[in-house]
Motif scaffolding. Structure first.
Motif, PDB file in Angstrom:
ATOM      1  N   PHE A 268      -9.151   1.980   2.093  1.00 17.22           N
ATOM      2  CA  PHE A 268      -9.287   2.737   3.074  1.00 17.22           C
ATOM      3  C   PHE A 268     -10.231   4.106   3.252  1.00 17.22           C
ATOM      4  O   PHE A 268     -10.126   4.890   2.195  1.00 17.22           O
TER       5      PHE A 268
ATOM      6  N   LEU B 256      -4.823   5.051   3.033  1.00 14.73           N
ATOM      7  CA  LEU B 256      -3.736   4.078   2.121  1.00 14.73           C
ATOM      8  C   LEU B 256      -4.522   3.812   0.931  1.00 14.73           C
ATOM      9  O   LEU B 256      -5.487   3.545   0.935  1.00 14.73           O
TER      10      LEU B 256
ATOM     11  N   PHE C 237       0.698  -5.179   9.237  1.00 10.03           N
ATOM     12  CA  PHE C 237       1.377  -3.973   8.304  1.00 10.03           C
ATOM     13  C   PHE C 237       2.874  -4.104   8.912  1.00 10.03           C
ATOM     14  O   PHE C 237       3.177  -4.192  10.457  1.00 10.03           O
ATOM     15  N   GLY C 238       3.645  -3.577   7.961  1.00  9.65           N
ATOM     16  CA  GLY C 238       5.190  -3.142   8.626  1.00  9.65           C
ATOM     17  C   GLY C 238       5.008  -1.872   8.875  1.00  9.65           C
ATOM     18  O   GLY C 238       4.030  -1.207   8.816  1.00  9.65           O
ATOM     19  N   LYS C 239       6.178  -1.587   9.647  1.00 11.60           N
ATOM     20  CA  LYS C 239       6.055   0.021  10.104  1.00 11.60           C
ATOM     21  C   LYS C 239       6.240   0.934   8.885  1.00 11.60           C
ATOM     22  O   LYS C 239       6.359   2.305   9.298  1.00 11.60           O
TER      23      LYS C 239
ATOM     24  N   TYR D 175      -8.315   0.943  12.432  1.00 16.32           N
ATOM     25  CA  TYR D 175      -6.575   1.040  12.646  1.00 16.32           C
ATOM     26  C   TYR D 175      -6.325   2.234  13.576  1.00 16.32           C
ATOM     27  O   TYR D 175      -7.083   3.365  13.111  1.00 16.32           O
TER      28      TYR D 175
ATOM     29  N   PHE E 134       3.814   0.733   2.635  1.00 18.75           N
ATOM     30  CA  PHE E 134       3.606  -0.128   3.654  1.00 18.75           C
ATOM     31  C   PHE E 134       3.626  -1.700   3.177  1.00 18.75           C
ATOM     32  O   PHE E 134       2.541  -1.717   1.929  1.00 18.75           O
TER      33      PHE E 134
ATOM     34  N   GLN F   1       0.789   5.528   0.855  1.00 25.24           N
ATOM     35  CA  GLN F   1       0.171   6.755   1.827  1.00 25.24           C
ATOM     36  C   GLN F   1       0.804   7.987   1.353  1.00 25.24           C
ATOM     37  O   GLN F   1       2.087   8.374   1.665  1.00 25.24           O
TER      38      GLN F   1
ATOM     39  N   GLN G 246      -8.206  -4.354   0.970  1.00 28.40           N
ATOM     40  CA  GLN G 246      -8.770  -3.382   1.903  1.00 28.40           C
ATOM     41  C   GLN G 246      -8.647  -1.980   1.066  1.00 28.40           C
ATOM     42  O   GLN G 246      -7.810  -1.374   0.672  1.00 28.40           O
TER      43      GLN G 246
ATOM     44  N   LEU H 122       4.716   7.320   1.662  1.00 25.98           N
ATOM     45  CA  LEU H 122       5.105   6.164   2.775  1.00 25.98           C
ATOM     46  C   LEU H 122       4.540   4.743   2.102  1.00 25.98           C
ATOM     47  O   LEU H 122       3.478   4.967   1.806  1.00 25.98           O
TER      48      LEU H 122
ATOM     49  N   TYR I  76       0.702  -1.343  -0.099  1.00 24.82           N
ATOM     50  CA  TYR I  76       0.050  -0.018  -0.032  1.00 24.82           C
ATOM     51  C   TYR I  76       1.047   1.301   0.016  1.00 24.82           C
ATOM     52  O   TYR I  76       2.093   1.043   0.380  1.00 24.82           O
TER      53      TYR I  76
ATOM     54  N   LEU J 246      -5.108  -7.672   8.197  1.00 26.96           N
ATOM     55  CA  LEU J 246      -3.721  -7.558   7.747  1.00 26.96           C
ATOM     56  C   LEU J 246      -2.789  -7.035   8.811  1.00 26.96           C
ATOM     57  O   LEU J 246      -3.280  -6.512   9.900  1.00 26.96           O
TER      58      LEU J 246
ATOM     59  N   MET K 170       5.295   3.349  13.861  1.00 21.34           N
ATOM     60  CA  MET K 170       4.482   1.954  14.571  1.00 21.34           C
ATOM     61  C   MET K 170       3.734   1.431  13.308  1.00 21.34           C
ATOM     62  O   MET K 170       3.076   0.465  13.479  1.00 21.34           O
ATOM     63  N   GLY K 171       3.503   2.116  12.147  1.00 21.99           N
ATOM     64  CA  GLY K 171       2.719   1.497  11.082  1.00 21.99           C
ATOM     65  C   GLY K 171       1.390   1.498  11.424  1.00 21.99           C
ATOM     66  O   GLY K 171       1.030   2.384  12.227  1.00 21.99           O
TER      67      GLY K 171
END
Lengths: 113, 115
Positions: free
Chosen positions: B106, A44, A103-105, B35, A90, A38, B104, A88, A36, A101, B41-42
């Motif tokens: 968002f 996202l 997610f990574g950081k 979320y 992900f 952002q 998904q 950004l 994804y 899901l 922190m994602g």
């Protein structure tokens, strides 16, 4: 439990150069993997996913990702970066039991003119 | 189609106050998610729902409650807000798809500050 790791907080690349954003995963069973993007102050947006089939997955905006089972990686790539790709990114892995899901950081991609 | 919408876009609360965040989707998706996103922190899953009338806890559910009374809406409540709940909150929805991918979709997010 499944997890993903994005080892780089930031990736810098010059416009026109190829880019790679790294992701490794840990799951039991076959992985369902996603990327994804952002943009600032936005939600996202889905780029691409791997469920099964070809190891090279093509997605939106010229991005592609290579699934490598032996290295448990799912790196995002683009042959020629644009300044507008700065955002950004992900990586995420789906829990097949619950369809959620993890997610990574995130990795910040900065493309310089 | 509006996709996934969130109300409000911004909110400032004082510690101890309560509020409800509304998520709405017009894609007829069965699955919905809440979320929170914090720097470095994602995204972390708070609660999710696999259908009208059902909810389940995610990774960080403490301090939050949810309800899914209608298929198109998923509400996130904070009964007594704490500064640790300062964050950006995202709602998402999904459907299985032909291959079960559950991509998904968002919403634009709600930026919440708790003083």
């Amino acid at each position: 439990a499944q997890s993903v790791a994005q080892p780089e907080d930031q990736v810098n690349v010059a416009e026109g150069n190829p880019l790679t954003v790294k992701c490794t995963y840990s799951v039991s069973g076959n992985p369902y993997l996603f990327w994804y993007v952002q943009y600032p102050n936005r939600g996202l947006q889905f780029l691409l996913k791997y469920i099964t089939g070809d190891n090279l997955v093509k997605g939106s905006y010229g991005f592609e990702a290579e699934f490598n089972k032996s290295q448990t990686s799912f790196h995002l790539k683009k042959p020629s970066a644009l300044v507008s790709d700065s955002a950004l990114y992900f990586c995420a892995v789906r829990d097949i039991r619950y369809s959620t899901l993890t997610f990574g950081k995130g990795t910040m991609l900065l493309v310089s003119p | 189609n509006a996709g996934v919408t969130q109300t409000p876009k911004f909110r400032v609360l004082k510690t101890g106050q309560s509020m409800t965040l509304l998520c709405a989707q017009d894609m007829n998706h069965e699955y919905m998610y809440w979320y929170r996103q914090d720097p470095g922190m994602g995204l972390r899953l708070i609660h999710y729902s696999v259908g009208e009338g059902t909810t389940a806890k995610g990774e960080v559910p403490d301090g939050y409650n949810v309800s899914r009374l209608k298929k198109q809406n998923f509400l996130l409540g904070l009964e007594s807000a704490a500064p640790s709940q300062t964050s950006v909150y995202f709602c998402a929805s999904s459907y299985p798809g032909l291959a079960g991918g559950h991509e998904q979709f968002f919403g634009p997010g709600t930026r919440l500050t708790v003083l």
